[in-house]
Scaffold this motif. Structure first.
Motif, PDB file in Angstrom:
ATOM      1  N   HIS A 123       0.828  -1.214   0.000  1.00 26.54           N
ATOM      2  CA  HIS A 123       0.000   0.000   0.000  1.00 26.54           C
ATOM      3  C   HIS A 123       0.855   1.254   0.000  1.00 26.54           C
ATOM      4  CE1 HIS A 123       1.043  -0.458   4.250  1.00 26.54           C
ATOM      5  NE2 HIS A 123       0.732   0.822   4.418  1.00 26.54           N
ATOM      6  N   ARG A 124       2.084   1.129   0.562  1.00 24.47           N
ATOM      7  CA  ARG A 124       2.936   2.322   0.703  1.00 24.47           C
ATOM      8  C   ARG A 124       3.250   2.969  -0.646  1.00 24.47           C
ATOM      9  NH1 ARG A 124       5.342   4.350   5.763  1.00 24.47           N
ATOM     10  NH2 ARG A 124       4.110   3.223   7.294  1.00 24.47           N
ATOM     11  N   SER A 145      -8.130   9.618   8.678  1.00 23.28           N
ATOM     12  CA  SER A 145      -9.571   9.335   8.596  1.00 23.28           C
ATOM     13  C   SER A 145     -10.435  10.485   9.129  1.00 23.28           C
ATOM     14  CB  SER A 145      -9.892   8.031   9.330  1.00 23.28           C
ATOM     15  OG  SER A 145      -9.624   8.149  10.707  1.00 23.28           O
ATOM     16  N   VAL A 198      -2.958   3.995   5.491  1.00 23.37           N
ATOM     17  CA  VAL A 198      -4.288   4.071   4.883  1.00 23.37           C
ATOM     18  C   VAL A 198      -5.283   4.419   6.002  1.00 23.37           C
ATOM     19  CG1 VAL A 198      -3.846   2.428   3.026  1.00 23.37           C
ATOM     20  CG2 VAL A 198      -4.642   1.571   5.238  1.00 23.37           C
TER      21      VAL A 198
HETATM   22  N1  GSH Z   1      -4.743   8.137  12.398  1.00 21.24           N
HETATM   23  C1  GSH Z   1      -4.822   7.368  11.187  1.00 21.24           C
HETATM   24  C2  GSH Z   1      -4.520   5.917  11.480  1.00 21.24           C
HETATM   25  C3  GSH Z   1      -4.502   5.053  10.249  1.00 21.24           C
HETATM   26  C4  GSH Z   1      -3.820   3.708  10.494  1.00 21.24           C
HETATM   27  O1  GSH Z   1      -3.311   3.438  11.587  1.00 21.24           O
HETATM   28  N2  GSH Z   1      -3.783   2.871   9.434  1.00 21.24           N
HETATM   29  C5  GSH Z   1      -3.119   1.580   9.487  1.00 21.24           C
HETATM   30  C6  GSH Z   1      -4.064   0.471   9.071  1.00 21.24           C
HETATM   31  S1  GSH Z   1      -5.298   0.180  10.297  1.00 21.24           S
HETATM   32  C7  GSH Z   1      -1.990   1.545   8.464  1.00 21.24           C
HETATM   33  O2  GSH Z   1      -2.090   2.091   7.388  1.00 21.24           O
HETATM   34  N3  GSH Z   1      -0.875   0.865   8.803  1.00 21.24           N
HETATM   35  C8  GSH Z   1       0.207   0.662   7.862  1.00 21.24           C
HETATM   36  C9  GSH Z   1       1.081   1.858   7.692  1.00 21.24           C
HETATM   37  O3  GSH Z   1       1.137   2.733   8.582  1.00 21.24           O
HETATM   38  O4  GSH Z   1       1.787   1.918   6.676  1.00 21.24           O
HETATM   39  C10 GSH Z   1      -6.224   7.567  10.594  1.00 21.24           C
HETATM   40  O5  GSH Z   1      -7.170   7.775  11.375  1.00 21.24           O
HETATM   41  O6  GSH Z   1      -6.355   7.552   9.364  1.00 21.24           O
END
Ligand code: GSH
Length: 276
Positions: A47-48, A72, A59
């Motif tokens: 995804h990165r 979000s 994401v």
């Molecule tokens: N504060 C962010 C948190 C988003 C988050 O933690 N996403 C996780 C997936 S649940 C993610 O993308 N993790 C992989 C990464 O950081 O590359 C939001 O609300 O959008």
């Protein structure tokens, strides 16, 4: 629809990891507000590549004509400003709006991290579960990458989020504390956390609690409760029976409409990535 309308129609893109509950928070909002979008699903860590091209890292990322949104909560605020469905997620009353924003922030910061970490403690090493969680409707090359690199990806996830028995126990404690806060707010038979209509606080709670409640309306289905480790299933059953659990499951049942305004566009996008 005439040509100028078509030309002016904005197609919003939502970059996700299928099972991500922060992505589900945004997906639900788009569906509820009836805003057309195309979801582009990716397997972590691939995804990165998509998020970094659009100014983000994690994401969800929302790509729009007005700019890209990489958190979000920022996304929900933006979607509220473009809603033409007559439905809004942030009250106009200043005090109520502040309450919604404070609850959303609390759930984002604590509940989201705790439900993810607790779930990953039990499931991140299980290839079949994680294939369903991460690979559904993603590009074929990423799915091949998952099959080859699963042990490494899974170990990296546990390292990044510090997934251990101790951290899982502390996450469960955190989840219970947030559920108790929600139980108290719903006391007296309240339908929603703030005011008389669904708000960003309700959607955020239900979406981020989904990994520990397993609502059957969730668009990414990973496992049935009977398939889970006994210890995990017991906790889920306990949380499902709390006032907060009953309320979140009701929100899913009554308010989680899957968007149907542009089913062909959405379907063709998912089919396209699945068939690549
Ligand atoms: N504060 C962010 C948190 C988003 C988050 O933690 N996403 C996780 C997936 S649940 C993610 O993308 N993790 C992989 C990464 O950081 O590359 C939001 O609300 O959008």
């Amino acid at each position: 629809m005439n040509h100028s309308t078509i030309a002016n129609t904005e197609v919003i893109r939502l970059i996700t990891i299928p099972i991500s509950h922060y992505c589900e928070k945004v997906r639900w909002t788009l569906d509820l507000l009836k805003i057309p979008y195309i979801e582009e699903r990716h397997v972590p860590p691939f995804h990165r590549s998509a998020t970094s091209k659009n100014g983000g890292s994690s994401v969800p990322v929302l790509v729009t004509k007005s700019g890209n949104f990489t958190d979000s909560t920022d996304i929900l605020h933006y979607l509220d400003t473009i809603s033409s469905s007559g439905q809004y997620l942030y009250p106009t009353n200043v005090e109520m709006r502040q309450e919604v924003e404070e609850l959303e922030e609390l759930f984002d910061a604590k509940l989201g991290a705790d439900t993810r970490n607790w779930g990953y403690f039990y499931r991140s090493g299980d290839r079949k579960t994680m294939r369903r969680a991460w690979c559904n409707s993603t590009p074929v090359l990423e799915r091949i990458g998952f099959e080859i690199a699963f042990p490494l990806i899974s170990a990296k996830v546990r390292q990044v989020y510090n997934i251990t028995a101790d951290s899982a126990a502390s996450s469960l404690q955190g989840i219970k504390e947030i559920f108790e806060i929600v139980d108290r707010r719903l006391a007296g038979g309240k339908t929603y956390l703030v005011g008389d209509t669904i708000s960003a606080a309700d959607i955020t709670f239900a979406a981020l609690a989904a990994p520990v409640l397993l609502p059957s309306e969730h668009p990414v289905s990973v496992a049935k409760i009977e398939e889970l480790p006994i210890e995990m299933a017991a906790v889920i059953k306990e949380l499902q029976s709390t006032a907060a659990g009953v309320y979140a499951l009701r929100l899913y049942r009554d308010q989680r409409r899957v968007q149907s305004s542009h089913p062909d566009r959405r379907k063709s996008s998912l089919q396209k990535v699945a068939e690549t």
